[in-house]
Design a protein around this motif. Structure first.
Motif, PDB file in Angstrom:
ATOM      1  N   ASN A 139     130.177  71.240 -60.383  1.00 20.06           N
ATOM      2  CA  ASN A 139     129.851  72.552 -59.820  1.00 20.06           C
ATOM      3  C   ASN A 139     130.135  73.674 -60.812  1.00 20.06           C
ATOM      4  O   ASN A 139     129.323  74.551 -61.030  1.00 20.06           O
ATOM      5  N   LYS A 140     131.336  73.649 -61.435  1.00 20.71           N
ATOM      6  CA  LYS A 140     131.738  74.721 -62.350  1.00 20.71           C
ATOM      7  C   LYS A 140     131.315  74.360 -63.775  1.00 20.71           C
ATOM      8  O   LYS A 140     131.830  73.411 -64.363  1.00 20.71           O
ATOM      9  N   LEU A 141     130.346  75.118 -64.322  1.00 22.67           N
ATOM     10  CA  LEU A 141     129.747  74.794 -65.610  1.00 22.67           C
ATOM     11  C   LEU A 141     129.848  75.985 -66.557  1.00 22.67           C
ATOM     12  O   LEU A 141     130.247  77.082 -66.159  1.00 22.67           O
ATOM     13  N   ILE A 142     129.449  75.748 -67.815  1.00 19.62           N
ATOM     14  CA  ILE A 142     129.416  76.806 -68.829  1.00 19.62           C
ATOM     15  C   ILE A 142     128.047  76.753 -69.493  1.00 19.62           C
ATOM     16  O   ILE A 142     127.641  75.711 -70.013  1.00 19.62           O
ATOM     17  N   GLY A 143     127.302  77.871 -69.471  1.00 22.58           N
ATOM     18  CA  GLY A 143     125.975  77.922 -70.066  1.00 22.58           C
ATOM     19  C   GLY A 143     125.321  79.258 -69.767  1.00 22.58           C
ATOM     20  O   GLY A 143     125.977  80.234 -69.421  1.00 22.58           O
ATOM     21  N   ASP A 144     123.975  79.301 -69.897  1.00 22.45           N
ATOM     22  CA  ASP A 144     123.215  80.527 -69.640  1.00 22.45           C
ATOM     23  C   ASP A 144     122.560  80.397 -68.274  1.00 22.45           C
ATOM     24  O   ASP A 144     121.470  79.835 -68.122  1.00 22.45           O
ATOM     25  N   GLU A 145     123.232  80.920 -67.250  1.00 23.65           N
ATOM     26  CA  GLU A 145     122.739  80.806 -65.875  1.00 23.65           C
ATOM     27  C   GLU A 145     121.389  81.504 -65.720  1.00 23.65           C
ATOM     28  O   GLU A 145     120.477  80.985 -65.059  1.00 23.65           O
ATOM     29  N   ASP A 146     121.231  82.686 -66.331  1.00 24.81           N
ATOM     30  CA  ASP A 146     119.984  83.441 -66.171  1.00 24.81           C
ATOM     31  C   ASP A 146     118.800  82.682 -66.749  1.00 24.81           C
ATOM     32  O   ASP A 146     117.697  82.691 -66.166  1.00 24.81           O
ATOM     33  N   ARG A 147     118.986  81.994 -67.897  1.00 24.68           N
ATOM     34  CA  ARG A 147     117.869  81.253 -68.497  1.00 24.68           C
ATOM     35  C   ARG A 147     117.491  80.044 -67.636  1.00 24.68           C
ATOM     36  O   ARG A 147     116.315  79.688 -67.535  1.00 24.68           O
ATOM     37  N   ILE A 148     118.510  79.410 -67.020  1.00 26.32           N
ATOM     38  CA  ILE A 148     118.207  78.265 -66.138  1.00 26.32           C
ATOM     39  C   ILE A 148     117.366  78.733 -64.955  1.00 26.32           C
ATOM     40  O   ILE A 148     116.364  78.103 -64.570  1.00 26.32           O
TER      41      ILE A 148
END
Length: 751
Positions: free
Chosen positions: A529-538
């Motif tokens: 559930n808890k991730l690190i990345g570019d949420e807006d691009r996904i």
């Protein structure tokens, strides 16, 4: 000198050069190994020496303590002597002389057996000697009554007689003084005394033992003979009580030796030895190992009569001895010198042995190199001959091949460039022409109509056409940015359930506008559930795919999103997203081309579906930057499934999903049901969000509208669905009016 002689001299020089290089290399390695072994042996020698000194000094400390303890045991025995008790309790009867005789005989036996007491005495309450036995240098004798003396004014009598029951007096270690002069030969002495009480608890005198401390000192000197270091006994003022140099001893009692102190010679070592109970010091003067002995306290330690205590006036931390072992620096150097001598011999042997293989290797290398040079010279001559004869033919062939390759590349590049330009111009012409025609036609009609209702409708057409054209331009700019390498992804923490909630809302509202039934399906229970990345691009990837699903679906349209975790570790995960629709499908020969920029399955000018053709290309760029891949599975007439994977980092600790799914069969909330006012705390939170969103509307700031719209979704506001639909349709004026109506409904004052 001929050429052959020159070659032989040159070969010899090369052999010598190689020999010295190889020998130097091997010698350097051997030197390092020998130095390392020498350091290890020297360190091991020093550590073993330190351990031996600690053990030896501990034995000497125990020897001193046990000697003092033995004296106290004798003193206790004499104080409880039956004849002594008879004398002090019945001293006035006719048998007193007999009791004294018996006491004297027992004192005589103890003196003969022990050989450690210079005098054994019983003194009455006035300090008068009642019984005394002198050791007489090995010939013990009972002193006759007429030669007994009064010691009532001596410090040892007054201090001992002043003690209470079960207390023992112990004097410092010093030299015996007779008639104000130090007795010769020197006689080191410690006096032990205990008061004696009768059966009425009346003090009747003291038992006094003069301990010959030279026994203790001699034992320390004997230990020095078997120890690597010199054993010394030093008092708390750093004066020697026992020293390897006799003339250094007893400086505190002799005027000509006042300056002969341990601290004057070994000042740095003494500053560390003095405050420590036990320590070991290595400095420029050698190795010092020390332990502390408290003679006034240790003499009673472990005694069977635990009620005995020392004279409290004598118990002081300042009264102690230091047993010190000293190994001079020269002795340490001599010890390590033995190891260095062995290392030197070993080094010489190894260097001699290393010279033979170095010479053999050098000769082999030179011989091999010379053989290789001769072969290379013959080969060079042959190659030069062949090259000379074929040079013209090779040059001609190379020029012809190069010309053909350049021509083919130029032709392919021109064809590809022309086709890409044609497709791009056709698509752009179609996409830009349609909204512009709508805007122009609406503008012409505005001038011809007078009805407010018609005027509002035409204005809406102009606005929507403008927003459509703006979105097309934004897609082109976004693609250009990705191709130029200016696209940068964020690497920030986010929650997958929150992202899925946003995607669900996009599915719901955009599906409502075009009548699509959208669902989200989670196909694994172990999705992090808890991730690190570019949420807006996904979300943007899914938005492009969702628009394609809406554009190319048939009636009644349906689409579904499935998410699965392919790989999951403690630090990362690989997620697979699958978006399925029931649209027209894609032919297999177009599976690759649809991901190329400005490409569509149908490139004709009369195609049914609009679009520039950069959406899927942008999706591929985003997916590949995030370490994944995108593909499609489809058949014409059977719908399509777009599948892409993303490599994302994980946050620790993870949290459970809290996914707010908006189902396809849900309808937009009724405006009348949304008129409930917010609580005051929520009102305070939503107030800055609404004001910031109004400001973004007035400044036509798309990024600000997107940011604050995401924040406003979490509040249960009236007319929220209308607001979101207006923004999705780029009807910003209508959205601004709805937002003001929301503020008025919940009682919020707009800044």
């Amino acid at each position: 000198m001929n050429k052959k002689d020159f070659n032989e001299i040159d070969a010899t020089k090369k052999v010598l050069n190689y020999f010295f290089m190889i020998f130097l290399f091997i010698g350097t390695i051997l030197s390092g190994i020998i130095v390392m072994l020498f350091n290890i042996q020297s360190k091991d020698f020093l550590e073993r020496l330190k351990h031996e000194e600690k053990v030896n000094l501990k034995q000497q400390q125990s020897l001193v303590t046990s000697s003092l303890h033995s004296i106290v045991s004798d003193l206790l025995f004499l104080s409880n002597q039956n004849e002594l008790q008879q004398l002090i309790n019945n001293g006035d009867d006719d048998n007193s002389a007999v009791y004294k005789e018996w006491i004297a005989k027992e004192y005589l036996v103890l003196s003969r057996e022990k050989h450690i007491y210079d005098q054994i005495r019983f003194l009455d309450e006035t300090g008068m000697e009642v019984v005394r036995v002198n050791f007489n240098n090995g010939n013990p004798a009972i002193v006759k009554p007429e030669k007994l003396q009064s010691k009532g004014n001596r410090y040892y009598f007054t201090d001992a007689f002043a003690l209470g029951p079960n207390k023992i007096f112990v004097s410092p270690l010093d030299l015996n003084v007779e008639k104000g002069k130090i007795e010769q030969p020197l006689k080191p002495m410690i006096r032990f005394a205990i008061p004696v009480f009768d059966n009425k608890n009346q003090k009747r005198g003291i038992i006094l033992l003069n301990y010959l401390a030279d026994n203790l000192i001699d034992s320390l000197k004997m230990a020095s003979k078997t120890s690597r270091g010199s054993i010394m006994l030093v008092n708390s003022d750093s004066y020697w009580l026992c020293s390897p140099e006799i003339e250094d001893e007893w400086g505190f009692m002799m005027k000509d030796r006042k300056e002969k102190k341990f601290s004057n010679i070994y000042s740095p070592a003494w500053s560390k030895i003095l405050p420590s109970q036990a320590t070991q010091i290595l400095d420029k003067n050698g190795l010092f190992t020390s332990a502390t002995v408290y003679p006034l306290r240790d003499s009673l330690r472990g005694n069977v009569n635990d009620t005995l205590v020392l004279n409290e006036s004598d118990i002081s931390s300042n009264y102690f001895w230091k047993v010190i072992s000293h190994i001079p620096q020269t002795a340490l150097v001599d010890g390590t010198a033995k190891h260095s001598g062995n290392a030197f011999i070993l080094a010489a042997l190894l260097f001699i042995l290393a010279s033979f293989p170095s010479w053999i290797i050098a000769k082999f290398v030179v011989k091999r190199n010379m053989h290789t040079i001769r072969q290379q010279q013959r080969a060079d001559k042959l190659e030069a001959l062949v090259k000379a004869r074929t040079l013209e033919l090779d040059a001609a062939n190379k020029d012809l091949k190069a010309a053909n390759i350049l021509a083919e590349k130029a032709q392919l590049a021109a064809e590809g460039s022309n086709k890409a330009k044609s497709d791009f111009l056709m698509n752009m012409g179609h996409e830009l022409r349609t909204p512009l025609n709508g805007a122009i036609a609406a503008a012409e009609l505005i001038s011809m109509v007078a009805s407010d209702e018609e005027l509002e409708e035409l204005q809406t057409i102009i606005k929507n056409s403008g927003y459509s054209l703006l979105k097309t331009i934004e897609q082109i700019l976004e693609y250009t940015k990705s191709k130029d390498g200016d696209l940068k992804l964020e690497d920030l923490p986010f929650r997958l359930d929150k992202a899925l909630t946003k995607i669900s809302r996009e599915f719901f509202y955009k599906g409502q506008n075009i009548g699509i039934k959208n669902t989200i399906k989670i196909t694994s229970e172990n999705i992090p559930n808890k991730l690190i990345g570019d949420e807006d691009r996904i979300i943007e990837i899914l938005d492009h795919l969702l628009l394609n699903a809406a554009k190319f679906t048939t009636n009644p349209p349906e689409s579904a999103l499935a998410i699965a975790a392919l790989e999951t570790s403690k630090d990362s995960t690989v997620l697979q997203f699958s978006l399925t629709d029931n649209g027209i499908g894609i032919a297999q020969e177009n599976f690759e081309s649809i991901f190329e920029p400005f490409s569509q399955a149908d490139t004709s000018s009369s195609r049914e579906y609009d679009g520039v053709g950069v959406g899927l290309s942008i999706c591929r760029q985003f997916v590949e930057i995030m370490g994944g891949a995108i593909s499609v599975e489809s058949e014409p007439g059977s719908g399509s499934t777009f599948i892409f994977t993303l490599h994302l980092k994980r946050q620790e600790p993870d949290e459970a999903f809290n996914f707010e799914l908006i189902k396809a069969d849900e309808t937009a909330p009724d405006s009348e049901a949304e008129t409930e006012s917010l609580a005051e705390p929520e009102l305070d939170k939503v107030s800055p969000v609404i004001n910031n969103l109004l400001k973004a509307f007035s400044e036509s700031d798309p990024q600000g509208i997107k940011t604050y719209l995401e924040e406003i979704r979490i509040f249960n506001l009236p007319y929220r669905s209308k607001l979101l639909q207006s923004v999705d349709n780029y009807e910003y004026d209508e959205a601004e009016a709805i937002l003001k109506e929301i503020a008025a409904t919940i009682g919020l004052k707009i800044q």
